[in-house]
Design an enzyme around this catalytic site. Structure first.
Site, PDB file in Angstrom:
ATOM      1  CG  ASP A 181      -2.661  -2.366   7.277  1.00 55.02           C
ATOM      2  OD1 ASP A 181      -2.628  -3.258   7.864  1.00 55.02           O
ATOM      3  OD2 ASP A 181      -3.475  -2.030   6.386  1.00 55.02           O
ATOM      4  CD  GLU A 216     -12.415 -10.276  -0.420  1.00 57.40           C
ATOM      5  OE1 GLU A 216     -11.775 -10.883   0.406  1.00 57.40           O
ATOM      6  OE2 GLU A 216     -12.359  -8.964  -0.600  1.00 57.40           O
ATOM      7  NE  ARG A 246      -9.407 -13.787   2.791  1.00 53.25           N
ATOM      8  CZ  ARG A 246      -9.872 -12.691   3.629  1.00 53.25           C
ATOM      9  NH1 ARG A 246     -10.309 -11.763   3.049  1.00 53.25           N
ATOM     10  NH2 ARG A 246      -9.331 -12.711   4.838  1.00 53.25           N
ATOM     11  CB  CYS A 258     -17.353   2.487   5.223  1.00 51.01           C
ATOM     12  SG  CYS A 258     -16.832   1.244   6.598  1.00 51.01           S
ATOM     13  CG  ASN A 278      -2.277  -4.241  10.476  1.00 53.07           C
ATOM     14  OD1 ASN A 278      -3.053  -5.129   9.733  1.00 53.07           O
ATOM     15  ND2 ASN A 278      -2.878  -3.320  11.402  1.00 53.07           N
ATOM     16  CG  ASN A 291      -5.174  -6.186   0.425  1.00 51.92           C
ATOM     17  OD1 ASN A 291      -5.687  -7.053   0.974  1.00 51.92           O
ATOM     18  ND2 ASN A 291      -4.798  -4.910   0.614  1.00 51.92           N
ATOM     19  N   GLY A 345      -9.648  -7.834  12.679  1.00 49.59           N
ATOM     20  CA  GLY A 345      -9.961  -6.784  13.533  1.00 49.59           C
ATOM     21  C   GLY A 345      -9.037  -5.745  13.741  1.00 49.59           C
ATOM     22  CB  ALA A 346      -5.332  -5.491  13.357  1.00 45.63           C
ATOM     23  CD  GLU A 347      -6.487  -2.478   9.595  1.00 42.80           C
ATOM     24  OE1 GLU A 347      -7.097  -3.741   9.720  1.00 42.80           O
ATOM     25  OE2 GLU A 347      -5.608  -2.356   9.751  1.00 42.80           O
TER      26      GLU A 347
END
Ligand code: CA
Length: 697
Positions: free
Chosen positions: A316, A81, A133, A623, A271, A404, A193-195
């Site tokens: 999200d 990316e 990125r 995944c 999110n 995104n 890390g919000a998931e």
């Protein structure tokens, strides 16, 4: 800026008189970007992050003569990316696992390579592959953030490590995938890390010493422990329940911009964690600063203003998407604006001095809100969309967003913003089995509801509804100027140039040039693997170059391997660099045809397989892919040699045998019977592969 430019001019004059060599060009950096269109000093080229190159040697008329000047193999077939930087003839780019390369930008000859030797088990804490990125450049140093939460400074000439600081609590599932920025000698970095249940923040580090200067939390912590600042005490009034136990989210994982005249640093906030607000903040509330654009003083991190795109965020709907600064004439008045196309589907034009909403309109079809109220600046929600504990709701956009991370570009020539758009409907519904202690991805939404339907008619209807396009958006009229439909939703970031061109890579494995004014397709190049990274442009010895990193990856590809054109299939990522008349060959990627082993017998009952599917969806899908279809980034479980070996399978799922490669250990979530049910479900998927079910459709 003028003052600084004057100092350099004076230095040049002095050195000319004394017949010494001019001062080393490494003293130039992003502060000088406006005067140096030949360089690509920082992530968005300038502090405005417009991703507009003023170079115009390559034009609408000659772009068909564009050819490969050189390529460089990045040695990985996982997600790429990176936005390469080009400073004084050297290109700096990142690959997976945070490896940094410096190359001669004329020839692609490698100058140095730096590997921070990230612990591979950290892959378990990443939502969206082991990506990065890009780096930052400042005064002869390169800065890079790593997926184990470090910020590292390197000597730009040698790649030698100068300092290495840990920016997160490494016992928690924090990761860094974004590019740092440097403002006034401070390196700025957030995290993700919000998931997984973390509390977001952005920090500033001294560029020379690596010493932390300030930290701005984006969500409040436990009030009983005392708030870090008055603004956190204010933010806490917009939360309910015991949110701090869940982390709260609000990670600053990508976008930043800076206005030197206003001396304001802007960043986008992610999110809530978990997604489901009914768990996180059960009595509601706006939950500041989730999904907000925040302006702070770069010297101190002091809060100045915020604009929240999605109050009480529960889908999200991050506001971490690319931020762009520009001057627009709106109703006859010149306005300094900040613009964003966040995940929630509305395009925002905001006064960047005050945070006042100037205008907002949906840039894709949306069904969660009817419009943004121009007086309050708040979305007018459709009640069914606030799913919480209610009936599931089929919504546009879904959690991958209408846009995104792939950067937008703005051309001051056309006045248009070019947005890589997705249309990905998703069914949001409560995860009745949510437990805070669950391993891995844990968002409070039932992932099975978003699974691709096995019913043919439903599948074909959904596939027709999933779209991707390049959208040229007029931010003054808040209307589309033109659009190009793609074959797939997941495509690359965008570059605009003064040659009247827009460049974007795509899932068809092509880098394409379009007419910036009309969207006419003018040129393309087959890259042999999908492209998600954004192109850049630079000039050396009077020649303009276009550069992009090929390489397929990211969240969408991990989850929905079954939805993509075959051309996108992951191959080795490469830096591809083009110029007019370029004639370098691109070597063929080796064929990676999967050898399918003989399948183990299906011994389980339909009941066990159904149980296995539910468990797979909860623990494995994000995944290893929906219906166990791998996009090729991670092992396709259906062809795994372990599929026929029950004990070996359990040693990986429950015993941590592959923890070193990033496979989580599910011993606390699953027992042996459940691990076995998952194996039986994957056997069923292998015996009737999802991608073959609707062949020829
Ligand atoms: Ca997210």
């Amino acid at each position: 800026m003028h003052k600084r430019f004057g100092v350099i001019a004076l230095a040049l004059l002095v050195s000319a008189c004394s017949k010494e060599a001019p001062p080393p060009a490494t003293h130039l950096d992003i502060v000088d970007a406006e005067q140096h269109p030949e360089q690509w000093f920082s992530h968005g080229r300038t502090y405005s992050e417009q991703r507009f190159s003023p170079l115009k040697q390559i034009t609408r008329d000659n772009v068909d003569e564009l050819g490969l000047a050189w390529s460089f193999d990045l040695g990985t077939s996982r997600g790429i990316e990176t936005t390469p930087l080009v400073v004084n003839g050297v290109m700096y780019a990142t690959a997976t696992w945070n490896v940094v390369y410096a190359l001669d930008a004329r020839t692609g000859q490698p100058l140095w390579r730096f590997d921070p030797e990230v612990d591979r088990s950290k892959a378990a804490d990443l939502c969206c592959d082991v990506v990065n990125r890009g780096v930052a450049y400042w005064q002869g140093k390169i800065y890079t953030g790593t997926i184990d939460g470090r910020l590292i400074a390197l000597d730009a000439k040698t790649g030698e490590k100068l300092w290495d600081v840990v920016t997160v609590d490494q016992s928690k599932p924090y990761t860094i995938t974004g590019a740092p920025r440097v403002v006034k000698g401070k390196v700025l970095i957030g995290n993700g890390g919000a998931e997984f249940g973390v509390r977001g923040y952005i920090s500033a580090y001294d560029a020379d010493s690596g010493k932390q200067v300030w930290r701005f939390y984006t969500v409040p912590g436990n009030p009983q422990e005392g708030h870090e600042s008055e603004i956190m005490a204010e933010a806490a009034k917009t939360w309910t329940g015991r949110w701090w136990q869940y982390g709260g989210g609000g990670t600053v994982w990508d976008s930043m911009a800076y206005d030197p005249k206003l001396d304001l640093l802007y960043f986008g906030v992610g999110n809530g964690s978990p997604w489901n607000q009914a768990i996180r903040s059960p009595e509601g509330g706006d939950n500041l600063f989730l999904s907000s654009i925040v302006a702070v003083k770069p010297d101190t991190g002091e809060y100045v203003w915020h604009y929240q795109t999605t109050p009480g965020e529960t889908w999200d709907y991050t506001a971490t998407q690319h931020l762009v600064l520009a001057e627009l004439t709106i109703e006859g008045a010149k306005r300094k604006v900040i613009m964003q196309a966040p995940k929630n589907g509305f395009f925002y034009v905001i006064d960047r001095e005050t945070g006042e909403l100037i205008s907002a309109n949906n840039y894709v079809p949306v069904n969660w809100a009817t419009h943004i109220d121009p007086v309050t600046g708040r979305p007018v929600e459709v009640p069914e969309a606030r799913w919480g504990k209610r009936a599931p709701y089929l919504q546009l956009p879904g959690p991958l967003g209408a846009h995104n991370w792939h950067p937008t570009a703005f051309s001051p020539q056309t006045g248009l913003v070019y947005i890589p758009v997705l249309e990905t409907p998703y069914v949001y519904g409560d995860d009745e089995n949510f437990q805070q202690s669950d391993v891995g991805w844990n968002v409070g939404a039932n992932p099975g509801l978003g699974s691709l339907p096995s019913d043919k008619a439903q599948y074909l209807a959904l596939r027709a509804a999933v779209k991707g396009r390049l959208l040229a958006w007029n931010p003054v009229t808040q209307k589309p100027a033109w659009k190009v439909e793609h074959n797939s939703p997941w495509n690359g970031g965008v570059l605009a140039t003064a040659g009247g061109l827009v460049f974007q890579g795509n899932a068809d494995a092509k880098l394409v040039a379009y007419d910036a004014a009309t969207g006419e397709r003018l040129w393309d190049h087959f890259a042999q693997t999908g492209i998600v990274a954004p192109p850049i442009s630079y000039e050396l010895d009077g020649e303009q170059y276009i550069a992009v990193a090929s390489g397929w990856g990211g969240a969408f590809t991990l989850i929905y391997g079954g939805l993509f054109p075959a051309e996108s299939a992951p191959g080795v990522g490469r830096l591809l660099v083009f110029k007019l008349g370029g004639k370098a060959p691109l070597s063929e990627l080796a064929s990676r045809a999967a050898t399918k082993p003989s399948l183990p017998p299906q011994e389980a009952t339909a009941e066990v397989i159904a149980e296995g599917q539910a468990l797979y969806n909860a623990s494995c899908l994000v995944c290893h892919g929906d219906h166990a279809v791998s996009s090729g980034l991670l092992p396709d479980l259906r062809w795994s040699p372990l599929l026929g070996l029950k004990d070996a399978w359990n040693s990986v799922v429950l015993g941590g045998a592959r923890a070193g490669q990033g496979m989580p250990v599910f011993a606390s979530d699953l027992d042996e019977a459940e691990s076995e049910a998952i194996r039986q479900y994957v056997i069923s998927e292998a015996r009737l592969p999802f991608e073959d079910r609707f062949e020829g459709e």
